[in-house]
Design an enzyme around this catalytic site. Sequence first.
Site, PDB file in Angstrom:
ATOM      1  N   GLN A 139       0.850  -1.202   0.000  1.00  0.00           N
ATOM      2  CA  GLN A 139       0.000   0.000   0.000  1.00  0.00           C
ATOM      3  C   GLN A 139       0.879   1.242   0.000  1.00  0.00           C
ATOM      4  OE1 GLN A 139      -0.172   2.217   2.788  1.00  0.00           O
ATOM      5  NE2 GLN A 139      -1.727   3.582   1.945  1.00  0.00           N
ATOM      6  N   THR A 167      -4.040   4.289  -1.666  1.00  0.00           N
ATOM      7  CA  THR A 167      -5.130   4.859  -0.878  1.00  0.00           C
ATOM      8  C   THR A 167      -5.475   6.229  -1.441  1.00  0.00           C
ATOM      9  OG1 THR A 167      -4.495   3.653   1.116  1.00  0.00           O
ATOM     10  CG2 THR A 167      -5.834   5.634   1.416  1.00  0.00           C
ATOM     11  N   HIS A 274     -12.097   3.593   4.778  1.00  0.00           N
ATOM     12  CA  HIS A 274     -10.923   3.878   5.606  1.00  0.00           C
ATOM     13  C   HIS A 274     -11.168   3.525   7.076  1.00  0.00           C
ATOM     14  CE1 HIS A 274      -6.998   6.124   5.051  1.00  0.00           C
ATOM     15  NE2 HIS A 274      -6.994   5.905   6.349  1.00  0.00           N
ATOM     16  N   GLY A 329      -9.347  -5.528   8.750  1.00  0.00           N
ATOM     17  CA  GLY A 329      -8.377  -4.658   9.395  1.00  0.00           C
ATOM     18  C   GLY A 329      -8.334  -4.896  10.887  1.00  0.00           C
TER      19      GLY A 329
END
Length: 386
Positions: A139, A167, A274, A329
């Site tokens: 990422q 992102t 997010h 996550g």
Amino acid sequence: MASNAPRLDCVDDYERLAKEKASKDKKLKAAWYFIKIGTGYSQTLDDSRAAFSRFRFQPRILSAKRERSTWTTLLGNPVSMPIGISPVLGYSWFHPDGDAAGGRAAARAGTVQIVTSASDLAIEDFAAKVPDNGLYWAQTYLFRDKRNTLRLVRNAERLGFKAIVVTVDSPVEHKGSGLNRGEMEVVKFHQISTAANIKYIGGVERDPKPVPMRELWTNGENCYYETFCCADWDDLAWLQSQTKLPIVLKGVLTAESARQAAKTGISGILVSAHGGRQLDGVPAPLDTLPEIVDAVKDTNVEVYMDGGVRTGNDVVKALALGARAVFIGRPALFGLAVNGEDGIFQILKILEKELSICMALCGCSSLPEITRSIVKHESEFHHSKL
């Protein structure tokens, strides 16, 4: 003799035990704040979880098979389950080898980890600590100083990473109503950070030595300045000109943005809010997933989602609405906090088992059989008949 060890049968069990452990240690308690908070009034954070309860299963009877397959491919790479690990800051706060523990756990489970550019472990050091045969994506942000992005990408190419995840939902940091500011100050006061992958700040090469987090991630000439920099489509085009690795955009929430992204030639979209840490009030990723899938259905773009996944049933609902895979996550951090690398591996295996059971109950023996026909929005059951 009866064991006093707590039962760890589901993700919620790991969350409860992780919270209990964190409450007994000041540093872990600060890290727990970071895991749990969302921005603003946490509307998006809470709704991302609640969205799964708005869909009901429509099971096929007399269709279950004893043998079921959860295998699929992501950008052409085989994985044992459609469940990967999202990029998350904070692994090192829960375990000294936390960043690499996620990679090793994913490799053991036969799936993918997206390694965050905000890690306290440099990408080259991460690669040295994980199996060579694992599947890793890197990422990045489109940093203000392009050397930060390019350095990370070149390392990813050299070290065998299979994709770059960009992102795109963070032009600035969202502080919302201020409800979470006190908690974030606790985190920044107690945690140490290196931001090892951000080598240039304000045009100057830096030594990524450990310093208090507040020195790097507060507004000014620092990592904050490099990360939240209002990148644009030209910056994405520049990145595409620099690498042949597939690019996945993380943070897409509308059909319009998905169509525009697909036209650029990107390979994947990760539908994500997010973790509820940016713009509070955007829809839950699961709610917007179908329109994004429909928007790119005539392209080769793969669509994934993260946000609120806690059970194998959740995974099936996301796949039924068009996701090729989901990413987790917070659950991975719960596992790490409880039992290190083994805890993350156990979380993945729990979700894989629950996924397989839910597939059988829905009459599906393989992932392609999970279609929109097996879920229905609750509004279709409760609408008024005229």
